[in-house]
Scaffold this motif. Sequence first.
Motif, PDB file in Angstrom:
ATOM      1  N   MET A   1     -13.113  -4.730  -3.740  1.00  0.00           N
ATOM      2  CA  MET A   1     -11.653  -4.557  -4.640  1.00  0.00           C
ATOM      3  C   MET A   1     -12.578  -4.600  -5.776  1.00  0.00           C
ATOM      4  O   MET A   1     -13.222  -5.905  -5.920  1.00  0.00           O
TER       5      MET A   1
ATOM      6  N   ARG B   1      -4.008   0.505  -8.949  1.00  0.00           N
ATOM      7  CA  ARG B   1      -4.794   0.403  -7.741  1.00  0.00           C
ATOM      8  C   ARG B   1      -5.013   2.212  -8.199  1.00  0.00           C
ATOM      9  O   ARG B   1      -4.194   2.620  -8.136  1.00  0.00           O
TER      10      ARG B   1
ATOM     11  N   CYS C   1     -10.194   5.221   0.514  1.00  0.00           N
ATOM     12  CA  CYS C   1     -11.542   3.934  -0.046  1.00  0.00           C
ATOM     13  C   CYS C   1     -11.302   4.080  -1.561  1.00  0.00           C
ATOM     14  O   CYS C   1     -10.902   5.089  -2.359  1.00  0.00           O
TER      15      CYS C   1
ATOM     16  N   ALA D   1      -3.534   2.226   3.000  1.00  0.00           N
ATOM     17  CA  ALA D   1      -4.084   2.204   2.007  1.00  0.00           C
ATOM     18  C   ALA D   1      -5.103   0.774   2.009  1.00  0.00           C
ATOM     19  O   ALA D   1      -4.487  -0.159   3.003  1.00  0.00           O
TER      20      ALA D   1
ATOM     21  N   ASP E   1     -11.977   1.175  -3.041  1.00  0.00           N
ATOM     22  CA  ASP E   1     -10.568   0.485  -4.379  1.00  0.00           C
ATOM     23  C   ASP E   1     -10.992   0.648  -5.974  1.00  0.00           C
ATOM     24  O   ASP E   1     -11.633  -0.257  -6.299  1.00  0.00           O
TER      25      ASP E   1
ATOM     26  N   GLY F   1       1.214  -1.169  -0.225  1.00  0.00           N
ATOM     27  CA  GLY F   1       0.528  -0.556   0.264  1.00  0.00           C
ATOM     28  C   GLY F   1       1.180   1.463  -0.266  1.00  0.00           C
ATOM     29  O   GLY F   1       2.525   1.326  -0.400  1.00  0.00           O
TER      30      GLY F   1
ATOM     31  N   ILE G   1      -8.459  -2.015  -9.400  1.00  0.00           N
ATOM     32  CA  ILE G   1      -7.899  -2.332  -9.878  1.00  0.00           C
ATOM     33  C   ILE G   1      -7.828  -2.124 -11.587  1.00  0.00           C
ATOM     34  O   ILE G   1      -8.930  -3.002 -11.885  1.00  0.00           O
TER      35      ILE G   1
ATOM     36  N   LEU H   1      -6.898   4.673  -5.826  1.00  0.00           N
ATOM     37  CA  LEU H   1      -7.751   5.056  -4.323  1.00  0.00           C
ATOM     38  C   LEU H   1      -8.462   6.918  -4.357  1.00  0.00           C
ATOM     39  O   LEU H   1      -7.793   7.341  -5.122  1.00  0.00           O
TER      40      LEU H   1
ATOM     41  N   GLU I   1     -13.798  -1.388   3.075  1.00  0.00           N
ATOM     42  CA  GLU I   1     -12.371  -0.790   3.007  1.00  0.00           C
ATOM     43  C   GLU I   1     -12.314  -2.114   2.019  1.00  0.00           C
ATOM     44  O   GLU I   1     -10.717  -1.744   2.055  1.00  0.00           O
TER      45      GLU I   1
END
Length: 503
Positions: free
Chosen positions: A250, A165, A183, A132, A185, A97, A187, A167, A247
């Motif tokens: 993903m 990633r 937060c 992260a 997330d 992270g 990807i 954020l 959190e």
Amino acid sequence: RVVDVPVFAVCSLGTAQRSDEEAHGAVSRELVAIAGGGGAAKTGIANSIEVFEVCSELEDASEEKLRSVQVVPLHDAPVSATVCRTSKELAVAIGTGCKLFSVAEKSEERGEGPLKISSASVEALSSKENDAPRVTHKGITRAAHIAYNRDGSRVLLAYESGRVRVLSRASKASSTSNSALLCGDRIAAIHSTSITDMDVSTDDVTATVGKDKRCVLWRIPANESLTVATSSQSNGEGAGEKVKKEETSMESFTPFVVAELKPRCARTAQLRAVRFHPERGSELLFIGEVVPKQGSFVSIWRRSASPSRSSSAKAEETSDITPPDAAYSCVLEQKVSKHALTSLELSGDGSLLAIGTAGSTLALFSVVIRTVMASARKQEKTNQASAESAEARTEVLTKDATEPSVFDTAENQGDLSNVALVPLWTSEQTTPLLTHEHSLHVLPISGVHISSDLNSILTASPDYSISLNSVSAPDNAWRVIAVLLTFLVLLVAIALGVTLGPN
């Protein structure tokens, strides 16, 4: 200068002002952060961020040109560091992270008299070891690079798995030491192998290069919404479970690919570094390539035409991969070193390019850009002038005649016509008689930074050292001259001895 940790990243935190008009006058100092360490394992090697004051021109010879002002300990080794363009915020990639820090200005009095120093203090934005959210995903390996987007609302992390990633940054007004800073997330799989470098342009285009020998230029689609992080504290067990679930979620997204570039020098070339021009954004791209047994090369890519908003929006809606108005062409390929390139950096105004290598050598180039006004833009100005008074028309024509050929203003910026890299100096000095190489470090150069006043270059290495070098007069040039003169004197002495001989 020797430091306490192996250094993997270098970045600028801005300038600090010293006020002492009676004795010294106003002196501008740049604040530079170096980051590194031995990792999370108990190796006995510390992990930290160290802030230095760099002043390349000092009237008082007794003062240090490189002075440590703060050390921030970390739990793991940071491998990449970046500073937000719009806010005083520092981010480093740690483990899987990242960690965020605020850069606050502070003033201090040093010594006797009215000498006051304006410096900076780096403080963690949260008490967590990693800001992260913790997630379980096959693409979340060790983070390799980190970057902010244009307005600082998002943090991008590039991984050794080839994923990126994204954020969302929480609102600073509602952030606390225990709240979630990041937060939302998302990807995306950009490369099939490890990402070797990443950069974000001033117009929010991201460029990544990987071991799969591809350079991908992409951006987050306009219709891709990332949930903004909130910092409200949970008062109940159910709310806490909801935050925890949020959190750890993903989701994947499909990036809008602007262009995909491949090595120009050779099929075996490896892409090691990528940088956008700091003033021209995604219009001009620099890629560092390494060809085995041949050395390092820099290729410069130019966007053939400025993408129109309507066509770009239409391309996003139809999910087109490469819009025709965002094509890139290579305008220059040039060899920059016989060693493998490990770092590439441009100055703040884009006029200088510095190259660090695995042979611990440094090379500096001048970036020369020539621009011409497009015929359509000239015609538009002429038509506008003809509709105005004679006095206004004269002013427009005079302005066209006196426009600079390099870096016009953003409103009247011309079309890029030619780019050149002019070698200024290198620590690899080659002469007809001998080859002299002055290594700045023992191990490869891991980071390079050109000062804002263009007077000095700071290099860093995992060999626990940093080096401050002058842009205009490197010491190794004089060493080469001294070696050559000594060699010539020996040749003359031998020639005279052979000619005269014994009586």
